[in-house]
Design a protein around this motif. Structure first.
Motif, PDB file in Angstrom:
ATOM      1  N   MET A 161      15.221  11.551  28.629  1.00  0.00           N
ATOM      2  CA  MET A 161      15.720  12.929  28.735  1.00  0.00           C
ATOM      3  C   MET A 161      16.594  13.309  27.543  1.00  0.00           C
ATOM      4  SD  MET A 161      16.702  12.950  32.775  1.00  0.00           S
ATOM      5  CE  MET A 161      15.567  12.206  33.959  1.00  0.00           C
ATOM      6  N   ASP A 162      17.191  12.308  26.901  1.00  0.00           N
ATOM      7  CA  ASP A 162      18.091  12.567  25.771  1.00  0.00           C
ATOM      8  C   ASP A 162      17.369  12.554  24.433  1.00  0.00           C
ATOM      9  OD1 ASP A 162      20.273  12.679  27.518  1.00  0.00           O
ATOM     10  OD2 ASP A 162      20.547  10.511  27.451  1.00  0.00           O
ATOM     11  N   GLU A 163      16.059  12.265  24.415  1.00  0.00           N
ATOM     12  CA  GLU A 163      15.308  12.197  23.162  1.00  0.00           C
ATOM     13  C   GLU A 163      15.100  13.611  22.617  1.00  0.00           C
ATOM     14  OE1 GLU A 163      12.654  10.919  20.067  1.00  0.00           O
ATOM     15  OE2 GLU A 163      12.497  12.667  21.375  1.00  0.00           O
ATOM     16  N   SER A 164      15.318  13.793  21.313  1.00  0.00           N
ATOM     17  CA  SER A 164      15.374  15.140  20.736  1.00  0.00           C
ATOM     18  C   SER A 164      14.058  15.914  20.841  1.00  0.00           C
ATOM     19  CB  SER A 164      15.804  15.052  19.271  1.00  0.00           C
ATOM     20  OG  SER A 164      14.871  14.284  18.519  1.00  0.00           O
ATOM     21  N   HIS A 165      12.917  15.224  20.909  1.00  0.00           N
ATOM     22  CA  HIS A 165      11.627  15.917  20.989  1.00  0.00           C
ATOM     23  C   HIS A 165      11.278  16.375  22.406  1.00  0.00           C
ATOM     24  CE1 HIS A 165      11.074  13.463  17.277  1.00  0.00           C
ATOM     25  NE2 HIS A 165      10.438  14.525  16.864  1.00  0.00           N
ATOM     26  N   VAL A 166      12.034  15.898  23.400  1.00  0.00           N
ATOM     27  CA  VAL A 166      11.663  16.102  24.800  1.00  0.00           C
ATOM     28  C   VAL A 166      12.423  17.289  25.395  1.00  0.00           C
ATOM     29  CG1 VAL A 166      11.585  15.060  27.104  1.00  0.00           C
ATOM     30  CG2 VAL A 166      11.117  13.654  25.080  1.00  0.00           C
ATOM     31  N   ALA A 200       7.475   8.879  16.110  1.00  0.00           N
ATOM     32  CA  ALA A 200       6.547   9.191  15.016  1.00  0.00           C
ATOM     33  C   ALA A 200       6.262  10.691  14.887  1.00  0.00           C
ATOM     34  CB  ALA A 200       5.233   8.439  15.231  1.00  0.00           C
ATOM     35  N   LEU A 201       6.798  11.512  15.787  1.00  0.00           N
ATOM     36  CA  LEU A 201       6.538  12.950  15.735  1.00  0.00           C
ATOM     37  C   LEU A 201       7.331  13.623  14.615  1.00  0.00           C
ATOM     38  CD1 LEU A 201       6.652  13.973  19.527  1.00  0.00           C
ATOM     39  CD2 LEU A 201       4.618  13.698  18.093  1.00  0.00           C
ATOM     40  N   ALA A 202       6.775  14.680  14.072  1.00  0.00           N
ATOM     41  CA  ALA A 202       7.512  15.505  13.106  1.00  0.00           C
ATOM     42  C   ALA A 202       8.728  16.105  13.805  1.00  0.00           C
ATOM     43  CB  ALA A 202       6.606  16.605  12.568  1.00  0.00           C
ATOM     44  N   PRO A 203       9.817  16.359  13.057  1.00  0.00           N
ATOM     45  CA  PRO A 203      11.069  16.792  13.677  1.00  0.00           C
ATOM     46  C   PRO A 203      10.957  18.056  14.530  1.00  0.00           C
ATOM     47  CG  PRO A 203      11.433  16.190  11.382  1.00  0.00           C
ATOM     48  CD  PRO A 203       9.952  16.159  11.605  1.00  0.00           C
ATOM     49  N   ASP A 204      10.039  18.963  14.173  1.00  0.00           N
ATOM     50  CA  ASP A 204       9.993  20.251  14.884  1.00  0.00           C
ATOM     51  C   ASP A 204       9.148  20.205  16.157  1.00  0.00           C
ATOM     52  OD1 ASP A 204       7.564  19.959  13.386  1.00  0.00           O
ATOM     53  OD2 ASP A 204       7.177  22.093  13.654  1.00  0.00           O
TER      54      ASP A 204
END
Length: 295
Positions: A227-232, A203-207
């Motif tokens: 670890m592979d999630e783009s926000h992390v 649910a986070l904004a892309p940036d």
């Protein structure tokens, strides 16, 4: 936000040192360091002594960017200086180590099998001061005692709401929903926790960028997909009360997970030691935690 620091946290080898014992846990930290309560009178003397302890750790030749990516500070430490520089500036300018700040004010009473964060008065003001002091990111700790879906959801939702506020202030939040290592259903709690974290991440904004600080999982490599999630930016682990040897052994079995140890880092250090003895013990501690973190 310092992009060079973010890249170091994302890709660097090493671990994060937690030097963030706060008012409630400072007497215990000093006692472990060999300073009993009869050696100081009042909070100011206590915080001066603990700053001297942290300064000794930070200035040790073994406390080096080759092994350590970041260090988490207590608010009082952020406002003090080492060799004329505010602590965060000393860490980054002299050591190449990324500074973080503990922002939570402790835990609420247990309800629904969890302890959420107490309210943080004037959080916006604290975040502004952190930015002025060149802090990179923040951390805040909640605790999960039982696999109660409602309670765990409450913990994760609160962490991420605060995380968004922290990100908006120009800092990278460390989301820290600790699962008590002594809970009977730790593995079940971790399954519920991971699902809730993924819901919030999606649910986070892309940036938006966050870090996660989690208990070393019961099942090896359990958090690898996070670890592979783009926000992390990074997933780090707290020692959670394990002795250093056991914490390192468990950490090494979860590949890609790096340490963010506090008590386990300072284990065996004493103010009665000579600098040679102190540095020798700290060197062994740092190298063992580093080896477990790069597995």
């Amino acid at each position: 936000m310092n992009r060079k620091q973010l890249e170091r946290i994302r890709t660097g080898q090493g671990f994060i040192a937690a030097l963030d014992q706060s008012g409630g846990s400072t007497p215990k930290a000093l006692q472990q360091y060999g300073i009993e309560a009869n050696r100081y009178s009042g909070e100011e003397e206590m915080f001066t002594l603990v700053h001297e302890m942290r300064t000794r750790i930070i200035q040790s030749p073994s406390f080096d960017a080759e092994y350590i990516l970041g260090a988490i500070l207590f608010e009082n430490t952020m406002d003090r200086k080492i060799d004329g520089l505010f602590t965060a500036d000393y860490l980054w300018e002299k050591k190449g180590i990324v500074p973080f700040l503990k922002i939570d004010k402790g835990l609420a009473d247990s309800e629904d099998g969890v302890q959420i964060l107490k309210p943080i008065p004037d959080l916006d003001g604290l975040l502004r001061r952190a930015v002025e002091r060149n802090i990179f990111g923040t951390k805040m700790r909640s605790v999960i005692h039982e696999p109660n879906p409602q309670g765990i959801r409450k913990v994760v939702e609160q962490q991420f709401e605060l995380g968004k506020q922290i990100w908006s202030a120009g800092l990278v939040p460390i989301i820290e929903p600790e699962v008590d290592i002594n809970s009977l259903d730790k593995g079940e709690s971790e399954k519920i926790l991971k699902d809730e974290i993924f819901k919030q991440l999606s649910a986070l904004a892309p940036d938006v960028t966050v870090m996660l600080k989690l208990s070393i999982p019961t099942e090896d490599d359990f958090y690898h997909d996070l670890m592979d999630e783009s926000h992390v930016a990074r997933v780090v682990a707290l020692s959670g009360g394990y002795e250093r040897e056991e914490a390192n052994e468990r950490l090494a079995r979860s590949h890609g997970l790096i340490a963010s140890f506090s008590r386990a880092l300072a284990e065996g250090l004493s103010d009665q030691q000579t600098d040679e003895q102190f540095n020798e013990i700290l060197t062994r501690s740092i190298r063992s935690i580093y080896e477990a973190s790069i597995s």
